[in-house]
Motif scaffolding. Structure first.
Motif, PDB file in Angstrom:
ATOM      1  N   VAL A 182       0.856  -1.192   0.000  1.00  0.00           N
ATOM      2  CA  VAL A 182       0.000   0.000   0.000  1.00  0.00           C
ATOM      3  C   VAL A 182       0.887   1.235   0.000  1.00  0.00           C
ATOM      4  O   VAL A 182       1.791   1.357   0.837  1.00  0.00           O
ATOM      5  CB  VAL A 182      -0.925   0.031   1.237  1.00  0.00           C
ATOM      6  N   THR A 183       0.635   2.134  -0.949  1.00  0.00           N
ATOM      7  CA  THR A 183       1.378   3.397  -1.017  1.00  0.00           C
ATOM      8  C   THR A 183       0.386   4.548  -1.116  1.00  0.00           C
ATOM      9  O   THR A 183      -0.747   4.361  -1.573  1.00  0.00           O
ATOM     10  CB  THR A 183       2.314   3.443  -2.245  1.00  0.00           C
ATOM     11  N   PRO A 184       0.793   5.752  -0.730  1.00  0.00           N
ATOM     12  CA  PRO A 184      -0.134   6.889  -0.829  1.00  0.00           C
ATOM     13  C   PRO A 184      -0.287   7.425  -2.240  1.00  0.00           C
ATOM     14  O   PRO A 184      -1.298   8.035  -2.561  1.00  0.00           O
ATOM     15  CB  PRO A 184       0.494   7.941   0.091  1.00  0.00           C
ATOM     16  N   TYR A 185       0.712   7.189  -3.102  1.00  0.00           N
ATOM     17  CA  TYR A 185       0.655   7.749  -4.452  1.00  0.00           C
ATOM     18  C   TYR A 185       1.037   6.704  -5.492  1.00  0.00           C
ATOM     19  O   TYR A 185       1.806   5.776  -5.224  1.00  0.00           O
ATOM     20  CB  TYR A 185       1.581   8.957  -4.581  1.00  0.00           C
ATOM     21  N   SER A 205     -15.830   6.526   2.268  1.00  0.00           N
ATOM     22  CA  SER A 205     -15.631   5.083   2.125  1.00  0.00           C
ATOM     23  C   SER A 205     -14.165   4.772   1.914  1.00  0.00           C
ATOM     24  O   SER A 205     -13.785   4.145   0.946  1.00  0.00           O
ATOM     25  CB  SER A 205     -16.464   4.551   0.960  1.00  0.00           C
ATOM     26  N   GLY A 206     -13.305   5.270   2.790  1.00  0.00           N
ATOM     27  CA  GLY A 206     -11.875   5.071   2.655  1.00  0.00           C
ATOM     28  C   GLY A 206     -11.525   3.601   2.555  1.00  0.00           C
ATOM     29  O   GLY A 206     -12.141   2.733   3.150  1.00  0.00           O
ATOM     30  N   GLY A 207     -10.486   3.299   1.780  1.00  0.00           N
ATOM     31  CA  GLY A 207     -10.048   1.925   1.616  1.00  0.00           C
ATOM     32  C   GLY A 207     -10.345   1.411   0.231  1.00  0.00           C
ATOM     33  O   GLY A 207      -9.558   0.656  -0.338  1.00  0.00           O
ATOM     34  N   GLY A 208     -11.484   1.834  -0.349  1.00  0.00           N
ATOM     35  CA  GLY A 208     -11.814   1.478  -1.722  1.00  0.00           C
ATOM     36  C   GLY A 208     -11.689  -0.013  -1.993  1.00  0.00           C
ATOM     37  O   GLY A 208     -12.235  -0.859  -1.288  1.00  0.00           O
ATOM     38  N   THR A 209     -10.929  -0.360  -3.058  1.00  0.00           N
ATOM     39  CA  THR A 209     -10.788  -1.756  -3.492  1.00  0.00           C
ATOM     40  C   THR A 209      -9.977  -2.588  -2.521  1.00  0.00           C
ATOM     41  O   THR A 209      -9.951  -3.815  -2.634  1.00  0.00           O
ATOM     42  CB  THR A 209     -10.123  -1.798  -4.879  1.00  0.00           C
ATOM     43  N   MET A 237       1.991   9.128   5.225  1.00  0.00           N
ATOM     44  CA  MET A 237       1.111   9.856   4.304  1.00  0.00           C
ATOM     45  C   MET A 237      -0.146   9.062   3.959  1.00  0.00           C
ATOM     46  O   MET A 237      -0.989   9.538   3.204  1.00  0.00           O
ATOM     47  CB  MET A 237       1.875  10.226   3.035  1.00  0.00           C
ATOM     48  N   ILE A 238      -0.247   7.852   4.483  1.00  0.00           N
ATOM     49  CA  ILE A 238      -1.452   7.046   4.246  1.00  0.00           C
ATOM     50  C   ILE A 238      -2.522   7.461   5.253  1.00  0.00           C
ATOM     51  O   ILE A 238      -2.249   7.528   6.455  1.00  0.00           O
ATOM     52  CB  ILE A 238      -1.141   5.544   4.373  1.00  0.00           C
ATOM     53  N   PRO A 239      -3.741   7.747   4.812  1.00  0.00           N
ATOM     54  CA  PRO A 239      -4.796   8.198   5.738  1.00  0.00           C
ATOM     55  C   PRO A 239      -5.053   7.200   6.857  1.00  0.00           C
ATOM     56  O   PRO A 239      -5.030   5.985   6.644  1.00  0.00           O
ATOM     57  CB  PRO A 239      -6.020   8.347   4.830  1.00  0.00           C
ATOM     58  N   GLU A 240      -5.314   7.730   8.036  1.00  0.00           N
ATOM     59  CA  GLU A 240      -5.612   6.887   9.186  1.00  0.00           C
ATOM     60  C   GLU A 240      -6.846   6.025   8.915  1.00  0.00           C
ATOM     61  O   GLU A 240      -6.954   4.908   9.416  1.00  0.00           O
ATOM     62  CB  GLU A 240      -5.859   7.764  10.416  1.00  0.00           C
ATOM     63  N   GLU A 241      -7.762   6.552   8.124  1.00  0.00           N
ATOM     64  CA  GLU A 241      -8.991   5.826   7.820  1.00  0.00           C
ATOM     65  C   GLU A 241      -8.686   4.504   7.117  1.00  0.00           C
ATOM     66  O   GLU A 241      -9.325   3.482   7.382  1.00  0.00           O
ATOM     67  CB  GLU A 241      -9.899   6.693   6.938  1.00  0.00           C
ATOM     68  N   VAL A 242      -7.700   4.525   6.220  1.00  0.00           N
ATOM     69  CA  VAL A 242      -7.320   3.304   5.503  1.00  0.00           C
ATOM     70  C   VAL A 242      -6.707   2.292   6.468  1.00  0.00           C
ATOM     71  O   VAL A 242      -6.983   1.091   6.398  1.00  0.00           O
ATOM     72  CB  VAL A 242      -6.331   3.640   4.363  1.00  0.00           C
ATOM     73  N   LEU A 243      -5.878   2.785   7.388  1.00  0.00           N
ATOM     74  CA  LEU A 243      -5.262   1.894   8.365  1.00  0.00           C
ATOM     75  C   LEU A 243      -6.329   1.245   9.246  1.00  0.00           C
ATOM     76  O   LEU A 243      -6.259   0.054   9.560  1.00  0.00           O
ATOM     77  CB  LEU A 243      -4.263   2.665   9.226  1.00  0.00           C
ATOM     78  N   ASP A 244      -7.335   2.043   9.624  1.00  0.00           N
ATOM     79  CA  ASP A 244      -8.383   1.532  10.505  1.00  0.00           C
ATOM     80  C   ASP A 244      -9.323   0.559   9.798  1.00  0.00           C
ATOM     81  O   ASP A 244      -9.751  -0.441  10.378  1.00  0.00           O
ATOM     82  CB  ASP A 244      -9.194   2.695  11.088  1.00  0.00           C
ATOM     83  N   LYS A 245      -9.653   0.864   8.543  1.00  0.00           N
ATOM     84  CA  LYS A 245     -10.667   0.075   7.843  1.00  0.00           C
ATOM     85  C   LYS A 245     -10.099  -1.068   7.009  1.00  0.00           C
ATOM     86  O   LYS A 245     -10.847  -1.959   6.595  1.00  0.00           O
ATOM     87  CB  LYS A 245     -11.508   0.990   6.946  1.00  0.00           C
ATOM     88  N   VAL A 246      -8.809  -1.040   6.726  1.00  0.00           N
ATOM     89  CA  VAL A 246      -8.221  -2.066   5.864  1.00  0.00           C
ATOM     90  C   VAL A 246      -7.141  -2.871   6.584  1.00  0.00           C
ATOM     91  O   VAL A 246      -7.214  -4.098   6.655  1.00  0.00           O
ATOM     92  CB  VAL A 246      -7.624  -1.429   4.586  1.00  0.00           C
TER      93      VAL A 246
END
Length: 735
Positions: A190-193, A257-261, A277-286
């Motif tokens: 997982v990368t931010p960009y 809906s952070g995390g997407g695919t 730089m990765i959103p906290e939401e992605v860490l929490d939900k994925v």
């Protein structure tokens, strides 16, 4: 721990660079005294690789315990290795040195990468650095790498992932015959960009292509490529291993809906590149669900700190089950060659964060902590209504002539925030006077209107600035109520103030541009509404001109929570946001609206102050020019008085329209002539024909001139004459 032991640890396991940054020493050697102490006091495991020994000691020193889950790195080849090396050498007809490398490769990831890709400590251009070897060898289930730019952390992890892909076998159950099925790992990157993800896959591809046998074990890709890019980046191996890449940067999804695919994915190895730089939401939900579902999942995170204290900071500083590698860019072998360039292109803050990998506070924060702490004073909002008390409490010179503004930020979830700011001209300071939050409820709109009416009566503000977004219809309702009260007789004091809301209330759109006036040239200056509000607040706080109560923790926390999330790729303008959604920014927005309203309406940039003309007395000097200049007018008046034989001394006032130059005077007169406001000598006639004049009734006049400057405007379109500014008064124009 005895101070002497602490000094030994600092001396032998850490080093301090020329910039005063202490970090782990990749070439550390542990003295016997430390080995004896930690073996006795903490059951230090010593029959392992030196990397594991230094790691254990650092954990004990940092946390007092070591909860890292790992299988440790073997210290040496197992017993009987010598005979095995001889057997390999004889059967394959290769030198014993090469046979030793082959045997080491079976237990040491570094030996495997050196064997597969040709790395050698003797080759100055193609070798692995000491700290890269540590990271490749590490078997920790939780590894977090905090390194400066250009240190090669992504390259080292790419090697580590390739090693895992070819050498990890996982039990995947049994087949129809009851045999255990083994497959390679599912690796998730997982990368931010997008550019970072592409870089990682290209690094892995280039490495694998160096070895023909390894290349043949990859089944994905078309043509010369070893991986596919759609729908996601993916590399597939014959042993069942997959390496799949996802992008989830700041602002990728704004619908909540952070995390997407990525959501719902499973993995046995997760690698987070530039994790900070990765959103906290992605860490929490994925990521967290993956770790919770399969606790044996290996988690690797690398990043250069960007200034926020989120999950990356927590994993580096507060988790004794994580191994942290902390290495600034000064460990790079060629640092001396590049450091001058790096220092030249960096600010002190960005250098410490990006190259020294230090968690620098406020790197992305809009409002620096020192500004906010300097703005806090020991008073409460309850004390601000008493001018005398406020004057004594804050040491103000005077509380008279205070200009007040109310800022309003409507929000259906967090409720509506009202913030009152007062500007005290003699002290040239802005003071926070009141802050009110009205929660959202079934009858929110009515409650919000009632609160505004109360605050308007209490503070009698000069201006009210409200966020247009969610409150558009509410603003219209308030203005309608204000207009309807105008016809009422025998109004109460509160109603008298409510009538004025329609004149005071301004609907402000954060997304639209606003116009400022250049105080010198009177030219228009266009700015984004949002950027103006933020820049104005930053400037005032930076100059120490705003004060608010020390017990307003909501505003304080929201100052700290406000960050630059990213920059617009086309304009390079900052995109502002919140570091923590729970803290929010609604009171901060209301504060910035109140502050911005005062500046837009009352400052020298408002355009409400007319540019003063320059009246002065002059001697009469005849100037023959094509138009009637002020000097010509003076000469004409002088001649008239002279012919009339006026007695005594004569002074004539010379009026220069505009800024004082004849050029501006000429332009203004021509403009007035075009508008019919200045007599044109060429069209002037001593007589007028009554026959040519038309007789209009009132209604005919309205119909004829409707929509023109001479027409009548409906009440709803009336514009009140602008007040002169109070931020440094100027004289009214002579025009």
């Amino acid at each position: 721990m005895h101070p002497k032991l602490r000094k030994l640890i600092e001396k032998h396991l850490y080093t301090t660079n020329e910039y005063g940054v202490e970090h782990q020493d990749p070439s550390a050697k542990v003295p016997d005294e430390l080995l004896t102490y930690f073996k006795r006091e903490h059951s230090l495991k010593t029959d392992v690789h030196k990397t594991c020994i230094t790691c254990q000691i650092r954990q004990f020193q940092k946390y007092g315990s070591n909860r890292i889950k790992c299988s440790y790195i073997p210290r040496k080849l197992p017993d009987g290795a010598a005979s095995k090396i001889a057997e390999i050498s004889k059967s394959t007809n290769i030198p014993k040195e090469q046979a030793t490398k082959i045997l080491k490769a079976s237990i040491d990831p570094v030996a495997w990468t050196e064997l597969m890709f040709g790395f050698s400590d003797k080759d100055p251009k193609w070798f692995l650095r000491n700290y890269q070897k540590e990271q490749i060898r590490c078997t920790s289930k939780r590894l977090v790498v905090r390194e400066g730019r250009r240190s090669g952390k992504t390259f080292a992890i790419a090697l580590k992932l390739i090693y895992y892909a070819f050498n990890t076998k996982l039990d995947r159950g049994r087949d129809a015959q009851g045999n255990t099925v083994y497959m390679g790992p599912a690796i998730m990157i997982v990368t931010p960009y997008q550019a970072q993800l592409t870089n990682i896959f290209e690094e892995m591809e280039k490495l694998v292509k160096r070895n023909v046998e390894l290349k043949s074990e990859i089944t994905s890709g078309t043509g010369d490529s070893l991986y596919i890019k759609t729908p996601t980046y993916k590399m597939v191996f014959r042993n069942g291993c997959t390496i799949q890449g996802f992008v989830s940067g700041i602002g990728i999804r704004s619908d909540g809906s952070g995390g997407g695919t990525m959501r719902g994915q499973s993995a046995s190895i997760v690698y987070l590149d530039e994790m900070d730089m990765i959103p906290e939401e992605v860490l929490d939900k994925v990521i967290n669900p993956i770790l919770a579902t399969t606790p044996e999942t290996i988690l690797i995170a690398t990043s250069t700190p960007i200034g926020k204290k989120g999950k990356f900071h927590e994993w580096c500083s507060n988790r004794d089950d994580f191994r942290e590698d902390f290495l600034p860019s000064s460990v790079i072998p060629h640092w001396e060659e590049i450091k001058e360039e790096v220092l030249r292109d960096s600010t002190q803050e960005s250098f410490m964060a990006e190259y020294m990998a230090v968690f620098v506070e406020d790197l992305k924060g809009v409002f620096k902590k020192e500004w906010v702490y300097n703005a806090r004073l020991d008073y409460t909002y309850d004390e601000t209504y008493n001018d005398g008390h406020l004057k004594r409490k804050l040491g103000l010179k005077s509380t008279s002539n205070c200009i007040k503004a109310i800022g309003i930020d409507w929000n259906k979830n967090a409720g509506t925030e009202f913030y009152v700011v007062g500007f005290y001209p003699q002290d040239r300071i802005w003071i926070g006077l009141d802050a009110v939050n009205v929660p959202h409820s079934e009858f929110s709109a009515k409650r919000w209107i009632r609160e505004l009416v109360d605050l308007n009566h209490k503070w009698k503000p000069d201006h009210i600035y409200a966020d247009e977004g969610y409150g558009h219809t509410i603003i219209e309702d308030i203005k309608y109520q204000s207009y309807t009260l105008r016809a009422k007789k025998d109004k109460t004091p509160k109603e008298e103030e409510t009538v004025l809301i329609a004149d005071r209330l301004v609907s402000f759109n954060f997304s639209s541009n606003i116009k400022l006036k250049d105080p010198i040239t009177n030219a228009d200056i266009k700015k984004s509404g949002k950027h103006f509000l933020v820049e104005n607040a930053v400037r005032i706080l930076q100059d120490g001109l705003f004060k608010f109560p020390v017990d307003d923790l909501i505003l304080k926390d929201q100052f700290f929570n406000y960050i630059v999330e990213k920059r617009n790729k086309q304009t390079n303008k900052p995109v502002y946001g919140k570091q923590n959604e729970k803290v929010g920014d609604h009171r901060l927005d209301a504060f910035m609206l109140a502050l911005g309203g005062l500046v837009l309406e009352e400052s020298i940039y408002s355009g409400n102050q007319m540019t003063p003309s320059m009246p002065t007395f002059h001697k009469i000097e005849a100037l023959k020019v094509a138009y009637r200049s002020p000097n010509d007018e003076i000469k004409s008046l002088y001649d008239q008085k002279k012919q009339q034989a006026n007695p005594g001394a004569l002074n004539i006032l010379k009026i220069m329209r505009g800024g004082g130059s004849e050029e501006e005077d000429r332009m203004i007169k021509e403009k007035y002539k075009q508008q019919g406001l200045w007599p044109d000598d060429r069209k002037r006639s001593r007589s007028r024909s009554i026959n040519k004049e038309e007789e209009f009734s009132l209604l005919e006049g309205i119909n004829t001139y409707q929509g023109t400057q001479q027409g009548m405007q409906p009440i709803s379109e009336l514009k009140h004459a602008p007040k002169r500014g109070r931020f440094g008064r100027k004289k009214r124009s002579w025009r």
